[in-house]
Design a protein around this motif. Structure first.
Motif, PDB file in Angstrom:
ATOM      1  N   VAL A 102       0.783  -1.232   0.118  1.00 10.40           N
ATOM      2  CA  VAL A 102      -0.011  -0.088  -0.139  1.00 10.40           C
ATOM      3  C   VAL A 102       0.876   1.152  -0.058  1.00 10.40           C
ATOM      4  CG1 VAL A 102      -1.795   1.141   1.151  1.00 10.40           C
ATOM      5  CG2 VAL A 102      -1.839  -1.126   1.182  1.00 10.40           C
ATOM      6  N   HIS A 103       0.848   1.926  -0.920  1.00  6.35           N
ATOM      7  CA  HIS A 103       1.680   3.106  -1.243  1.00  6.35           C
ATOM      8  C   HIS A 103       0.958   4.664  -1.204  1.00  6.35           C
ATOM      9  CE1 HIS A 103       4.543   0.305  -2.416  1.00  6.35           C
ATOM     10  NE2 HIS A 103       3.633  -0.351  -3.166  1.00  6.35           N
ATOM     11  N   VAL A 104       1.378   5.452  -0.305  1.00  5.66           N
ATOM     12  CA  VAL A 104       0.542   6.692  -0.162  1.00  5.66           C
ATOM     13  C   VAL A 104       1.202   7.698  -1.138  1.00  5.66           C
ATOM     14  CG1 VAL A 104       0.171   8.378   1.485  1.00  5.66           C
ATOM     15  CG2 VAL A 104       0.353   6.339   2.179  1.00  5.66           C
ATOM     16  N   VAL A 105       0.312   8.452  -1.685  1.00  9.32           N
ATOM     17  CA  VAL A 105       0.758   9.584  -2.627  1.00  9.32           C
ATOM     18  C   VAL A 105       1.205  10.881  -1.697  1.00  9.32           C
ATOM     19  CG1 VAL A 105       0.262  11.026  -4.554  1.00  9.32           C
ATOM     20  CG2 VAL A 105      -0.643   8.615  -4.460  1.00  9.32           C
ATOM     21  N   PRO A 106       2.178  11.269  -1.978  1.00 11.54           N
ATOM     22  CA  PRO A 106       2.769  12.311  -0.985  1.00 11.54           C
ATOM     23  C   PRO A 106       2.190  13.791  -1.309  1.00 11.54           C
ATOM     24  CG  PRO A 106       4.682  11.647  -2.384  1.00 11.54           C
ATOM     25  CD  PRO A 106       3.581  10.843  -2.683  1.00 11.54           C
ATOM     26  N   ASN A 107       2.043  14.746  -0.424  1.00 13.96           N
ATOM     27  CA  ASN A 107       1.759  15.859  -0.607  1.00 13.96           C
ATOM     28  C   ASN A 107       3.031  16.914  -0.291  1.00 13.96           C
ATOM     29  OD1 ASN A 107       0.881  18.503  -0.451  1.00 13.96           O
ATOM     30  ND2 ASN A 107      -1.300  17.875   0.261  1.00 13.96           N
ATOM     31  N   CYS A 108       3.596  17.468  -1.151  1.00 11.74           N
ATOM     32  CA  CYS A 108       4.878  18.169  -1.056  1.00 11.74           C
ATOM     33  C   CYS A 108       4.500  19.665  -0.847  1.00 11.74           C
ATOM     34  CB  CYS A 108       5.567  18.162  -2.307  1.00 11.74           C
ATOM     35  SG  CYS A 108       5.247  18.846  -4.012  1.00 11.74           S
ATOM     36  N   LEU A 109       3.029  20.042  -0.844  1.00  8.47           N
ATOM     37  CA  LEU A 109       2.787  21.283  -0.182  1.00  8.47           C
ATOM     38  C   LEU A 109       1.619  21.192   0.708  1.00  8.47           C
ATOM     39  CD1 LEU A 109       2.492  23.110  -3.853  1.00  8.47           C
ATOM     40  CD2 LEU A 109       4.157  23.560  -1.979  1.00  8.47           C
ATOM     41  N   PRO A 110       1.983  20.753   1.865  1.00  9.61           N
ATOM     42  CA  PRO A 110       0.963  20.506   3.001  1.00  9.61           C
ATOM     43  C   PRO A 110       0.328  21.771   3.486  1.00  9.61           C
ATOM     44  CG  PRO A 110       2.942  19.789   3.974  1.00  9.61           C
ATOM     45  CD  PRO A 110       3.296  20.437   2.463  1.00  9.61           C
ATOM     46  N   GLU A 111       1.191  22.765   3.644  1.00 14.00           N
ATOM     47  CA  GLU A 111       0.542  24.098   4.176  1.00 14.00           C
ATOM     48  C   GLU A 111      -0.104  23.945   5.405  1.00 14.00           C
ATOM     49  OE1 GLU A 111       0.688  27.102   2.733  1.00 14.00           O
ATOM     50  OE2 GLU A 111       1.427  26.456   1.071  1.00 14.00           O
ATOM     51  N   LEU A 112       0.774  23.100   6.409  1.00 11.74           N
ATOM     52  CA  LEU A 112       0.429  22.858   7.809  1.00 11.74           C
ATOM     53  C   LEU A 112       1.632  23.105   8.599  1.00 11.74           C
ATOM     54  CD1 LEU A 112      -1.372  19.286   7.508  1.00 11.74           C
ATOM     55  CD2 LEU A 112      -2.492  21.513   8.214  1.00 11.74           C
ATOM     56  N   ASN A 113       1.396  23.390   9.985  1.00  7.05           N
ATOM     57  CA  ASN A 113       2.346  23.364  11.166  1.00  7.05           C
ATOM     58  C   ASN A 113       1.981  22.058  11.793  1.00  7.05           C
ATOM     59  OD1 ASN A 113       3.490  23.911  13.622  1.00  7.05           O
ATOM     60  ND2 ASN A 113       3.690  25.918  13.324  1.00  7.05           N
ATOM     61  N   LEU A 114       3.185  21.548  12.140  1.00  6.82           N
ATOM     62  CA  LEU A 114       2.971  19.956  12.908  1.00  6.82           C
ATOM     63  C   LEU A 114       2.082  20.139  14.151  1.00  6.82           C
ATOM     64  CD1 LEU A 114       4.017  17.089  12.713  1.00  6.82           C
ATOM     65  CD2 LEU A 114       6.089  17.733  14.125  1.00  6.82           C
ATOM     66  N   SER A 115       2.148  21.422  14.684  1.00  5.62           N
ATOM     67  CA  SER A 115       1.364  21.378  15.947  1.00  5.62           C
ATOM     68  C   SER A 115      -0.006  21.495  15.858  1.00  5.62           C
ATOM     69  CB  SER A 115       1.840  22.921  16.514  1.00  5.62           C
ATOM     70  OG  SER A 115       1.410  23.922  15.653  1.00  5.62           O
ATOM     71  N   GLN A 116      -0.632  21.634  14.245  1.00 11.35           N
ATOM     72  CA  GLN A 116      -1.817  21.436  14.126  1.00 11.35           C
ATOM     73  C   GLN A 116      -2.317  20.229  13.928  1.00 11.35           C
ATOM     74  OE1 GLN A 116      -1.065  24.188  10.348  1.00 11.35           O
ATOM     75  NE2 GLN A 116      -3.163  24.998  10.968  1.00 11.35           N
ATOM     76  N   ILE A 117      -1.648  19.033  13.828  1.00 12.36           N
ATOM     77  CA  ILE A 117      -2.054  17.843  13.603  1.00 12.36           C
ATOM     78  C   ILE A 117      -2.795  17.158  15.170  1.00 12.36           C
ATOM     79  CG2 ILE A 117      -1.401  15.447  13.103  1.00 12.36           C
ATOM     80  CD1 ILE A 117      -0.845  17.474  10.874  1.00 12.36           C
ATOM     81  N   SER A 118      -3.934  16.789  14.788  1.00  7.72           N
ATOM     82  CA  SER A 118      -4.664  16.158  15.720  1.00  7.72           C
ATOM     83  C   SER A 118      -4.858  14.546  15.747  1.00  7.72           C
ATOM     84  CB  SER A 118      -5.972  16.862  15.965  1.00  7.72           C
ATOM     85  OG  SER A 118      -6.939  16.034  16.842  1.00  7.72           O
ATOM     86  N   LEU A 119      -4.541  14.040  16.645  1.00  6.43           N
ATOM     87  CA  LEU A 119      -4.574  12.518  16.286  1.00  6.43           C
ATOM     88  C   LEU A 119      -6.083  11.944  16.952  1.00  6.43           C
ATOM     89  CD1 LEU A 119      -0.945  11.184  17.367  1.00  6.43           C
ATOM     90  CD2 LEU A 119      -1.867  11.684  15.027  1.00  6.43           C
ATOM     91  N   ALA A 120      -6.944  12.882  17.331  1.00  7.07           N
ATOM     92  CA  ALA A 120      -7.962  12.217  18.045  1.00  7.07           C
ATOM     93  C   ALA A 120      -8.917  11.464  16.997  1.00  7.07           C
ATOM     94  CB  ALA A 120      -8.890  13.378  18.629  1.00  7.07           C
TER      95      ALA A 120
END
Length: 344
Positions: A30-48
C-alpha cells in the motif's frame, strides 16, 4: 493436557519468542501519494479519533487484548495499564471468559481499572459467553466496550481447543442487543471477509476489529506448544491490509473499524487509517517493549510511533484522522490483485 494457567504462560512465552508471520500484513504493498505542499504546522495535527458509542480516543492506537486469567498475567496487565495511562491509550484485556466461569484470577483483570481509573478499557469474552457473563465482564472493569473474540483457527490448532463452533452468530446477537456498552467483534489473526462482517453488522454489532494475518500468529504459537497439530494453519488467513479493504467495502468510513494484525509502525498506522480504519490495535510489539525495557520504555516507544504518525499525517496534508480517508494511495502485489478482485 495442560491447565488453563499453563496455556496462558505458554502463550506469553511464545508470543515473545516467535516472529510475526509467516504471512505479511500487506501494508508494504500500500503506497501513499505524498503531498509536497501540505501548508500545515506540525502543531496543528490532531490524532483524536472516534469509535461508535465510545468516548473520543486521544489517538488511534489501542493496546489490544493480550492476557489474563493467570498469576503471571496480573503483573503484565498491571504494567500494560500503566503504559496505557502514561500514553492516554485505550486498552483491551485478554479473555475473561475462563476466569468468570471458574471464579479464578479475577484480579488479573481488575488490576487494569485499579491502575488506570480514568482510562478507556475494553472487556473481553468468548462468543460462548451468556449475556449475564458478558455483562459481568463489563462490570468487572467498568469497561466502555466489550470485545467478543473469534479464534476458530487457533482453537483447531490447540490440543485442548474447542471443536464445535455452532451458534456463535446467535450468541453474538444476544450480547449485542443486551449488553450495556458497544460490542466489538474481534478476529485474532485470520482476518475477516465482507460477508461475515455484514452478518455481524446485521445482528447489531457496533464495531469490527478485523484482526488480520501478519502479526502475532496464534496458530504458530499452538504449533510450538503442540508440534503434531495441523501446522499449515500457520499460513491461514487474510493479510490485514486486504481484510481492511473487505471491511471498507461494507462499512462506511467512521462507522467503526479497528485494524489489528502486525501493525507496528507509524507509517503502517497511517496506511490503515487511510484505508478506512478508525483505530489500530497493537499487542505483540507493546508486550516486547514492556518485557525488554519496562513501563517507561514501552510508553516511550508508543509515543515515538505516535510522533511518527504525526509526521506522516503532515506529509499527506491532513490535520485530522477523518481527513485521511481522502488521501490517494496505490497498490502493488497481492493487495493490488485483491483490490481489483473486490471491485469486480
Amino acid at each position: 493436557m495442560k491447565t488453563r494457567e499453563n496455556r496462558k504462560h505458554d502463550h506469553i512465552k511464545y508470543a515473545l519468542a516467535l516472529a510475526d508471520g509467516p504471512l505479511e500484513n500487506g501494508f508494504s504493498q500500500v503506497h501513499v501519494v505524498p503531498n509536497c505542499l501540505p501548508e500545515l504546522n506540525l502543531s496543528q495535527i490532531s490524532l483524536a479519533t472516534a469509535l461508535p458509542g465510545i468516548p473520543t480516543l486521544e489517538h488511534p492506537i489501542i493496546i489490544n487484548a493480550m492476557t489474563g486469567g493467570a498469576q503471571e498475567a496480573e503483573e503484565i496487565n498491571k504494567q500494560l495499564a500503566q503504559v496505557a495511562k502514561l500514553t492516554h491509550s485505550a486498552m483491551a484485556v485478554g479473555s475473561q471468559y475462563g476466569s468468570i466461569k471458574s471464579n479464578n484470577y479475577l484480579e488479573s483483570f481488575t488490576v487494569v481499572r485499579r491502575e488506570n481509573p480514568q482510562g478507556i478499557v475494553f472487556a473481553n469474552v468468548s462468543p460462548l459467553a451468556t449475556v449475564c457473563e458478558g455483562q459481568q465482564a463489563v462490570d468487572m472493569l467498568e469497561a466502555q466496550a466489550l470485545q467478543v473474540h473469534l479464534n476458530v483457527a487457533q482453537e483447531l490448532a490447540m490440543e485442548e481447543g474447542d471443536r464445535n463452533f455452532t451458534g456463535f452468530l446467535k450468541s453474538i446477537e444476544a450480547l449485542a442487543n443486551n449488553i450495556s456498552v458497544p460490542i466489538i467483534v474481534k478476529e485474532t489473526g485470520a482476518g475477516m471477509a465482507a460477508e461475515q462482517i455484514n452478518a455481524l453488522l446485521n445482528v447489531g454489532v457496533n464495531i469490527i476489529d478485523i484482526g488480520g494475518a501478519g502479526g502475532t500468529n496464534f496458530m504458530a504459537i499452538e504449533a510450538a506448544r503442540f508440534p503434531t497439530t495441523n501446522t499449515e494453519l500457520r499460513t491461514w488467513g487474510l493479510p490485514t491490509a486486504i481484510s481492511l479493504l473487505e471491511a471498507a467495502r461494507v462499512m462506511s468510513h467512521n462507522q467503526g473499524i479497528i485494524a489489528t494484525g502486525g501493525v507496528r509502525t507509524g507509517l503502517e498506522v497511517l496506511k490503515a487509517l487511510i484505508l478506512g480504519a478508525n483505530a489500530v490495535g497493537m499487542a505483540g510489539n507493546i508486550l516486547k517493549f514492556l518485557v525488554d525495557g519496562g513501563v517507561e520504555s514501552a510508553a516511550g516507544e508508543l509515543v515515538k510511533i505516535l510522533h511518527n504518525l504525526q509526521d506522516f499525517m503532515l506529509l499527506t496534508g491532513c490535520k485530522t484522522v477523518p481527513q485521511l480517508t481522502k488521501v490517494p494511495v496505490y497498490f502493488t502485489g497481492e493487495v493490488l490483485a485483491a483490490r481489483q478482485a473486490l471491485i469486480k
